[in-house]
Design an enzyme around this catalytic site. Sequence first.
Site, mmCIF file in Angstrom:
data_model
loop_
_atom_site.group_PDB
_atom_site.id
_atom_site.type_symbol
_atom_site.label_atom_id
_atom_site.label_comp_id
_atom_site.label_asym_id
_atom_site.label_seq_id
_atom_site.Cartn_x
_atom_site.Cartn_y
_atom_site.Cartn_z
ATOM 1 N N HIS A 98 -30.624 -58.681 7.301
ATOM 2 C CA HIS A 98 -31.890 -58.011 7.643
ATOM 3 C C HIS A 98 -31.802 -56.535 7.280
ATOM 4 O O HIS A 98 -30.724 -56.007 7.004
ATOM 5 C CB HIS A 98 -32.188 -58.142 9.139
ATOM 6 C CG HIS A 98 -31.227 -57.377 10.011
ATOM 7 N ND1 HIS A 98 -29.941 -57.807 10.277
ATOM 8 C CD2 HIS A 98 -31.349 -56.191 10.657
ATOM 9 C CE1 HIS A 98 -29.325 -56.935 11.058
ATOM 10 N NE2 HIS A 98 -30.152 -55.932 11.300
ATOM 11 N N ASP A 100 -33.412 -52.975 9.227
ATOM 12 C CA ASP A 100 -34.111 -52.580 10.452
ATOM 13 C C ASP A 100 -35.444 -51.899 10.128
ATOM 14 O O ASP A 100 -35.558 -51.203 9.121
ATOM 15 C CB ASP A 100 -33.248 -51.574 11.248
ATOM 16 C CG ASP A 100 -31.855 -52.097 11.553
ATOM 17 O OD1 ASP A 100 -31.696 -53.304 11.749
ATOM 18 O OD2 ASP A 100 -30.923 -51.270 11.587
ATOM 19 N N HIS A 257 -28.184 -55.440 6.074
ATOM 20 C CA HIS A 257 -26.890 -55.593 6.743
ATOM 21 C C HIS A 257 -26.861 -56.860 7.590
ATOM 22 O O HIS A 257 -27.902 -57.452 7.880
ATOM 23 C CB HIS A 257 -26.521 -54.341 7.542
ATOM 24 C CG HIS A 257 -27.534 -53.922 8.561
ATOM 25 N ND1 HIS A 257 -28.655 -53.184 8.243
ATOM 26 C CD2 HIS A 257 -27.603 -54.136 9.898
ATOM 27 C CE1 HIS A 257 -29.353 -52.957 9.341
ATOM 28 N NE2 HIS A 257 -28.743 -53.532 10.360
ATOM 29 N N ARG A 272 -25.894 -46.851 18.348
ATOM 30 C CA ARG A 272 -26.713 -46.675 17.148
ATOM 31 C C ARG A 272 -27.765 -45.586 17.354
ATOM 32 O O ARG A 272 -28.536 -45.638 18.300
ATOM 33 C CB ARG A 272 -27.411 -48.000 16.818
ATOM 34 C CG ARG A 272 -28.329 -47.914 15.622
ATOM 35 C CD ARG A 272 -28.959 -49.264 15.332
ATOM 36 N NE ARG A 272 -30.401 -49.152 15.403
ATOM 37 C CZ ARG A 272 -31.241 -50.161 15.216
ATOM 38 N NH1 ARG A 272 -30.790 -51.377 14.987
ATOM 39 N NH2 ARG A 272 -32.535 -49.970 15.285
HETATM 40 C C1 OGA Z 1 -27.963 -52.796 14.012
HETATM 41 C C2 OGA Z 1 -27.162 -53.930 13.549
HETATM 42 C C3 OGA Z 1 -24.845 -54.275 13.001
HETATM 43 C C4 OGA Z 1 -23.538 -54.326 13.710
HETATM 44 O O1 OGA Z 1 -27.467 -52.013 14.845
HETATM 45 O O2 OGA Z 1 -29.097 -52.638 13.537
HETATM 46 O O3 OGA Z 1 -27.664 -54.800 12.899
HETATM 47 O O4 OGA Z 1 -22.546 -54.548 13.018
HETATM 48 N N1 OGA Z 1 -25.859 -53.839 13.854
HETATM 49 O O5 OGA Z 1 -23.502 -54.180 14.923
HETATM 50 MN MN MN Z 2 -29.709 -54.092 12.220
#
Ligand code: OGA
Ligand code: MN
Length: 281
Positions: A98, A100, A257, A272
């Site tokens: 995906h 974000d 990712h 994040r």
């Molecule tokens: C995000 C996600 C990836 C991870 O935070 O948007 O997809 O490795 N995380 O935690």
């Molecule tokens: Mn993500």
Amino acid sequence: MSAITVTPCNGPGAEIGNVELAAELSDDDFAVLQQAFADHGLLFFRDQDISPEKHIEFAERWGEINVNRFFTPVEGYPQIALVSKEPEDTTNIGGGWHTDHSYDEIPALGSILVARELPESGGDTMFADMAAAYEALPDDTKEKLDGLEAVHSAKHIFGHQSAYKEDGDLNDRFGNEDAADTLDDVTHPVVITHPLSGKKTLYVNGAFTVGIKGWTPKESAELLMPLYQHAIQDEFVTRFQWKPGSIAFWDNRATWHYALNDYQGQKRTMHRITVEGCVIH
Ligand code: OGA
Ligand code: MN
């Protein structure tokens, strides 16, 4: 002059060396990071010791912070989203390819993800390069995509009907289902000109793209499914192994990712911060 090193990965991304993100970055240092981010759309940092305050400070250097409407924030830091999996959870956040925020009219630029607590092994994240994936498409496919618009939605992910919710696991990790249900769907070109690199970039994804504007679900699926398969070939992908002190900073408009979920029974906690983006076309 900056002493920062930029070492391209085999796949997308570059590893940045000789930098301490928690320290004061000179304008020259920051310019090197900006250029690397535009060139690679994905930066990795190792051995960083960064407090939540410094994480926020670093993010603000790139732009305004986007406070995610759906994620649970880190206690005491509303700007930081908690991306975590508890030992008893079976599903994880981001456990499929995906990008974000494509459901936003003005999609966020990207996120700076800091590893806080890692499983003993596993929990890698894969990243795929959507400019390289576009570039490698056959000419007739490129022509077919030219001028197409895709519809993006968050309802089926963050709304009351979310497939995540059936699982039960993620109920306390996301909130604000009412807001997700009332969000308007948005459209973006299937191929955008990346605002930083100027490269043509594939901007559809299997999580939030719900179809091609004006096409039936069947027609949309027939176009999108092969594109999604094409985009995740090994040559477009980098797999990042997290270690204590690792940070990844990805561009949502340049990459996809995928957080691997191969550490059942263990805890993984990430912080994040998402930075606001700009109009894309
Ligand atoms: C995000 C996600 C990836 C991870 O935070 O948007 O997809 O490795 N995380 O935690
Ligand atoms: Mn993500």
